[in-house]
Design an enzyme around this catalytic site. Structure first.
Site, PDB file in Angstrom:
ATOM      1  N   GLU A  82      19.590  24.952 103.613  1.00  0.00           N
ATOM      2  CA  GLU A  82      20.978  25.341 103.827  1.00  0.00           C
ATOM      3  C   GLU A  82      20.972  25.666 105.464  1.00  0.00           C
ATOM      4  OE1 GLU A  82      22.668  29.954 103.227  1.00  0.00           O
ATOM      5  OE2 GLU A  82      21.653  29.282 101.632  1.00  0.00           O
ATOM      6  N   ASP A 135      24.949  39.139 108.294  1.00  0.00           N
ATOM      7  CA  ASP A 135      23.410  38.586 108.696  1.00  0.00           C
ATOM      8  C   ASP A 135      22.796  39.804 109.052  1.00  0.00           C
ATOM      9  OD1 ASP A 135      23.326  35.986 107.966  1.00  0.00           O
ATOM     10  OD2 ASP A 135      24.608  35.452 109.355  1.00  0.00           O
TER      11      ASP A 135
END
Length: 268
Positions: free
Chosen positions: A45, A56
């Protein structure tokens, strides 16, 4: 047949590392991808750095900041993956926020992703019920859509996400942002996994909080794969040699996949 489908058809448990391109230093991305391939990664990824990464945690936020300073953009990511594709068939998944895709142009983004060897896409801030345009273009060009299932997802939503995900869905192990955690699993996690398993028609992987071999094994008990991101990114902090980045990534992913590395050697 999509490269993702070929991997899933093997029926093996998957390990999927996440990297931020051009972190920690310029020109480190291609060597890192190669090292991750040799370490046994089933898919890889790649995050698309963004100035406001809402899903995040601080580790990946910091890596995105460094990557942007190092001049990363979509065109550079496409070029790197295209170069990787000259030798390797490991599936590559992009994870990025919808604004980046919208600014590039949805159709153009999807077509150029596939043209350059990208296999799948995760867009954490695009709800599945608002993704029809992206899904239509992805079906046209052959890009796999991977949608997120959260612990708060209802039974009906789990079914919807499973049906809309092309080859597999991505379960977020905890409510919150990305980041390595000391503890992984527990009753809440297992109840969540049980609900997903009962209501999914497609395979699914688990991410967020995985940082140790024991975490990977716990994820594999329930899911088809484990995603490790922040823990790998953190190991690359303050490394200023490309060869060292590759060595660290190789040894860490090899250990997560197979247990302790008995023999350390550079093969890429």
């Amino acid at each position: 047949m999509n490269r993702i489908e070929k991997v899933l058809n093997k029926g093996e448990k998957l390990l999927i590392p996440y990297i931020t391109p051009e972190f920690p230093i310029k020109n480190s991305t291609l060597p890192l991808l190669e090292a991750l391939h040799y370490a046994g990664s089933d898919m890889i990824e790649i995050g698309i750095p963004f100035s406001d990464p809402i899903a995040d945690g601080p580790t990946i936020q910091h890596s995105s900041y460094i990557a942007l300073k190092n001049g990363v953009n979509l065109r550079k990511i496409f070029n790197i993956v295209s170069e990787f594709r000259k030798k390797f068939s490991t599936p590559i998944i992009l994870m990025g926020y919808f604004n980046s895709i919208l600014n590039f142009g949805i159709s153009k983004f999807v077509s150029e992703s596939v043209e350059n060897g990208i296999d799948g896409l995760i867009v954490p801030d695009l709800p599945v019920d608002e993704a029809d345009e992206l899904i239509n273009f992805s079906q046209k060009y052959g890009l796999s859509n991977i949608f997120l299932v959260a612990p708060t997802s209802t039974t009906e939503r789990i079914k919807l996400i499973s049906s809309k995900s092309t080859h597999f869905a991505y379960c977020v192990s905890v409510t919150g942002v990305t980041g390595e955690r000391e503890n992984f699993g527990g009753d809440e996690f297992e109840n969540f996994m049980r609900r997903v398993k009962e209501n999914s028609t497609k395979p699914f992987v688990v991410g967020f909080g995985i940082s140790k071999r024991e975490h990977v094994l716990k994820a594999w008990e329930w899911a088809d794969g484990a995603v490790v991101g922040s823990a790998l990114i953190k190991k690359l902090f303050n490394i200023d040699e490309i060869s060292k980045c590759s060595e660290i990534a190789y040894e860490f992913i090899k250990e997560l996949k197979n247990g302790l590395v008995q023999e350390k050697k550079q093969i890429w």
